[in-house]
Design an enzyme around this catalytic site. Structure first.
Site, PDB file in Angstrom:
ATOM      1  N   CYS A 413      -0.378  -0.933  -2.376  1.00  0.00           N
ATOM      2  CA  CYS A 413      -1.085  -1.661  -3.424  1.00  0.00           C
ATOM      3  C   CYS A 413      -0.483  -1.329  -4.792  1.00  0.00           C
ATOM      4  CB  CYS A 413      -2.567  -1.316  -3.410  1.00  0.00           C
ATOM      5  SG  CYS A 413      -3.525  -2.233  -4.635  1.00  0.00           S
ATOM      6  N   ASN A 514       8.270  -7.048   6.374  1.00  0.00           N
ATOM      7  CA  ASN A 514       7.370  -7.987   5.711  1.00  0.00           C
ATOM      8  C   ASN A 514       8.014  -8.500   4.433  1.00  0.00           C
ATOM      9  OD1 ASN A 514       4.640  -7.668   3.501  1.00  0.00           O
ATOM     10  ND2 ASN A 514       4.863  -9.356   4.926  1.00  0.00           N
ATOM     11  N   ARG A 539       2.032 -14.298   2.549  1.00  0.00           N
ATOM     12  CA  ARG A 539       1.947 -15.525   1.744  1.00  0.00           C
ATOM     13  C   ARG A 539       2.409 -16.756   2.511  1.00  0.00           C
ATOM     14  NH1 ARG A 539       5.216 -14.824  -3.339  1.00  0.00           N
ATOM     15  NH2 ARG A 539       6.476 -13.530  -1.959  1.00  0.00           N
TER      16      ARG A 539
END
Length: 669
Positions: A413, A514, A539
């Site tokens: 994050c 990813n 996404r």
């Protein structure tokens, strides 16, 4: 149709056929796109969207005005009364006047209630905005006994019980396994402190100033240089980023275990020539190390994690290889969206990131992120935190209270709110603490632990290659590497070369990559060439959730606008099952639909492209679709997204103002 896979021939702007492109001057001047008016037009300049304003001039956060409007009804009707029952609670704070409530309640939006159609009974009763779908002529609630006989009115698991919530809020919840592990770790810390103190006393003797400390006092701080080796040999190990004439020793100064104070780093540089120190420099180095070894140094960060055996009983085994994994996505990765992806073929789903401290406090809004639909047959939850005390206790609690197949630790994050408190990508800097966390979680759980991380904090200082080899020893069953640093956020392309480089250090642990997958060609290219066991899709699934079907069938799906609209309708039905069909639930559904639309509009239909496939880093130019609905769905104007929501959920409240929370991009510059 031509297929071009070479990114060097495709830069910046998506290759839409000329007959569908809208000239910039034809776009309304007041078009409020996600990235501004310049982004809305056919911008021939290949540049990234403008950067955020400075902290001084811009408002903190997004959707601030909307957050003030909860869209609550003027009269809050008692739940029992809303179901046509009697309320026996003499202390009930809600209204029991049904007729007064019905007078001020908004008009029904339609005569079709998705909850009543599916379960035979609407659990919102008179509060439902589709009331006439289950209201008799004499104003009584209708129940379809055949459907309602099952007693199931919601298909979700992991609801927080009132007993667990009460114990968490009163601090009476027991963590026997976590407490045992944390006590063992604290004993090791105290023992190491005593050894450090003994060595400092030994060094204070002038006759033995440069004597080598006892072997037991040697500490392993991951990336830190051993202090004893500096005093004994005066040899310096220099990182690749340091010059040959400079030593950069990083020492971390944390408060005791469990403190909320953020750790700080102390750095010092010591110059030397040809590897030989002068006597004065030796004394100076020794004095500086002594100063930094006092109370302000947290020994916990310098010691190795105590050996912790895993469960004596066999842990649950999972096979991740070649599974289609939907990434945990904050806000937009909600339960209704995951149901859509599951229907298109996603194999693994994961809940939105939940903060460990909030879960331990019993916050209902945080526990809602853990809910699991019955269709999610392989489901995990992702937690985020900064301290072993919080994460290990949270892991034990979740292992006891919810149904999950694995627990993922967020190490990627990038947002300041999480990073500045030591969580998310900040943990990549502290492998000593991270090792304690992961080993402790493995000790208190019987389900696998997985991690999702970024390449590092800064673009030029990747950390993943040093951490990945340690994960298997810490009990991690799957590591997913997002090919961007924290500094990058979502700009530029993901670094799949680095993902491939790190793959050689996994030591047999399952390893996923990813970043930037928007079609089946991207997926199979990475599987075949980048030495990964699978690819996590984030996404790409938001832009076109049918990507999972494309991957499994190896085809380009030229989906029509009607089919896409039916997907949105299904999302709204799932949203009303999840958030509710009352006023608050419908506007929650509307808000999350608009959040999803901030990604969906970037999809370019296959039939409109000159060459295939569409790339995630290519900015879609302003274009018209093959029909009015397709054109509307391609609009970057947030007002048009609200218009689409009104086609599905009825008129939005006058106070409803939507600004997308996520405006991430990875356009090439």
């Amino acid at each position: 149709m031509e297929v071009v896979n070479n990114p060097s021939k495709r830069r910046g702007i998506a290759p839409v056929k000329a007959e569908f492109i809208i000239n910039k001057q034809n776009i309304q001047e007041n078009c409020e796109s996600v990235f501004g008016d310049e982004e809305a037009g056919d911008n021939s300049k290949n540049k990234e969207p403008s950067k955020k304003k400075s902290r001084v001039t811009r408002k903190r956060g997004r959707n601030k005005e909307q957050a003030k409007n909860t869209f609550a009804e003027p009269i809050r009707l008692c739940h029992k009364i809303s179901l046509g029952e009697q309320c026996d609670n003499e202390f009930c704070k809600f209204s029991h006047d049904l007729q007064a409530y019905l007078k001020v309640k908004g008009e029904d939006l339609s005569d079709r209630c998705p909850n009543f159609e599916k379960f035979g009974k609407c659990r919102f009763g008179y509060r439902c905005r589709y009331l006439k779908a289950h209201l008799s002529p004499d104003d009584k609630l209708i129940v379809n006994e055949e459907l309602a006989s099952s007693g199931i009115f919601v298909e979700e698991k992991n609801n927080q019980s009132t007993q667990v919530q009460k114990r968490l809020r009163t601090h009476s919840y027991k963590f026997p396994k976590a407490d045992t592990y944390l006590a063992e770790m604290q004993q090791e810390i105290e023992k190491q402190k005593e050894l450090e103190k003994a060595n400092r006393l030994a060094k204070s003797n002038p006759d033995n100033k440069l004597n080598k400390p006892s072997e037991e006092s040697n500490v392993d701080a991951g990336t830190n240089v051993k202090l004893s080796e500096q005093l004994d040999t005066n040899e310096v190990k220099v990182n690749d980023l340091n010059e040959d004439i400079t030593l950069k020793v990083e020492e971390e100064s944390d408060k005791s275990f469990g403190s909320d104070t953020e750790s700080t780093n102390a750095k010092k540089r010591i110059k030397y020539e040809n590897g030989d120190f002068e006597n004065k420099e030796k004394v100076k180095l020794e004095e500086e190390i002594e100063l930094k070894s006092r109370d302000d140094v947290n020994v916990e960060e310098f010691i190795d994690t105590p050996d912790v055996p895993l469960h004596t009983r066999e842990k649950k085994k999972m096979t991740f290889k070649n599974k289609l994994y939907l990434a945990p996505l904050t806000t937009v990765g909600n339960l209704p969206f995951r149901r859509i992806c599951k229907e298109f073929g996603a194999d693994i789903t994961c809940g939105e990131m939940a903060m460990a401290t909030n879960l331990l406090q019993g916050q209902q809004s945080e526990w809602a992120l853990l809910k699991r639909h019955i269709s999610e047959d392989c489901f995990g939850v992702q937690i985020c935190g900064a301290k072993a005390e919080h994460l290990v206790k949270c892991a034990e609690m979740l292992n006891n209270e919810i149904e999950a197949d694995f627990i993922d630790v967020n190490l990627g994050c990038p947002i300041d709110l999480v990073f500045n408190k030591g969580g998310g990508s900040k943990l990549l800097m502290h492998d000593g603490r991270l090792g304690k966390i992961l080993k402790g979680m493995n000790k208190v759980m019987d389900i696998p632990v997985t991690v999702k991380l970024r390449t590092g904090i800064l673009d030029n200082m990747p950390l993943a290659a040093k951490l990945i080899p340690k994960f298997q020893n810490w009990g991690v069953e799957l590591a997913t590497l997002h090919g961007r640093s924290r500094q990058q956020r979502y700009t530029k392309l993901a670094d799949w070369k680095y993902i491939t480089e790190v793959s050689s250090k996994t030591n047999g642990m399952s390893y996923f990559g990813n970043g930037d997958v928007l079609g089946y060609e991207d997926y199979y290219h990475h599987i075949e060439n980048d030495h990964v066991d699978g690819v996590m899709i984030g996404r790409g699934a938001l832009i076109k959730p049918w990507i999972f079907d494309e991957i499994k069938s190896k085809r380009h799906y030229d989906i029509s606008s009607k089919e896409r609209f039916d997907i949105l309708r299904k999302f709204c039905d799932y949203g009303m099952e999840h958030w509710g069909s009352d006023t608050i639930g419908i506007n929650q559904t509307r808000r999350f639909l608009c959040e999803w639309m901030s990604f969906l509009y970037r999809y370019i239909p296959v039939g409109l492209l000159e060459v295939l496939p569409q790339r995630i880093n290519e900015r879609p130019p302003a274009f018209r679709g093959r029909d009015e609905l397709e054109t509307l769905m391609a609009s970057p104007n947030s007002k048009d997204w609200v218009k689409i929501s009104e086609m599905l959920l009825g008129p939005a409240p006058d106070s409803f103002v939507f600004v997308p929370k996520h405006a991430s991009n990875s356009y090439e510059g």
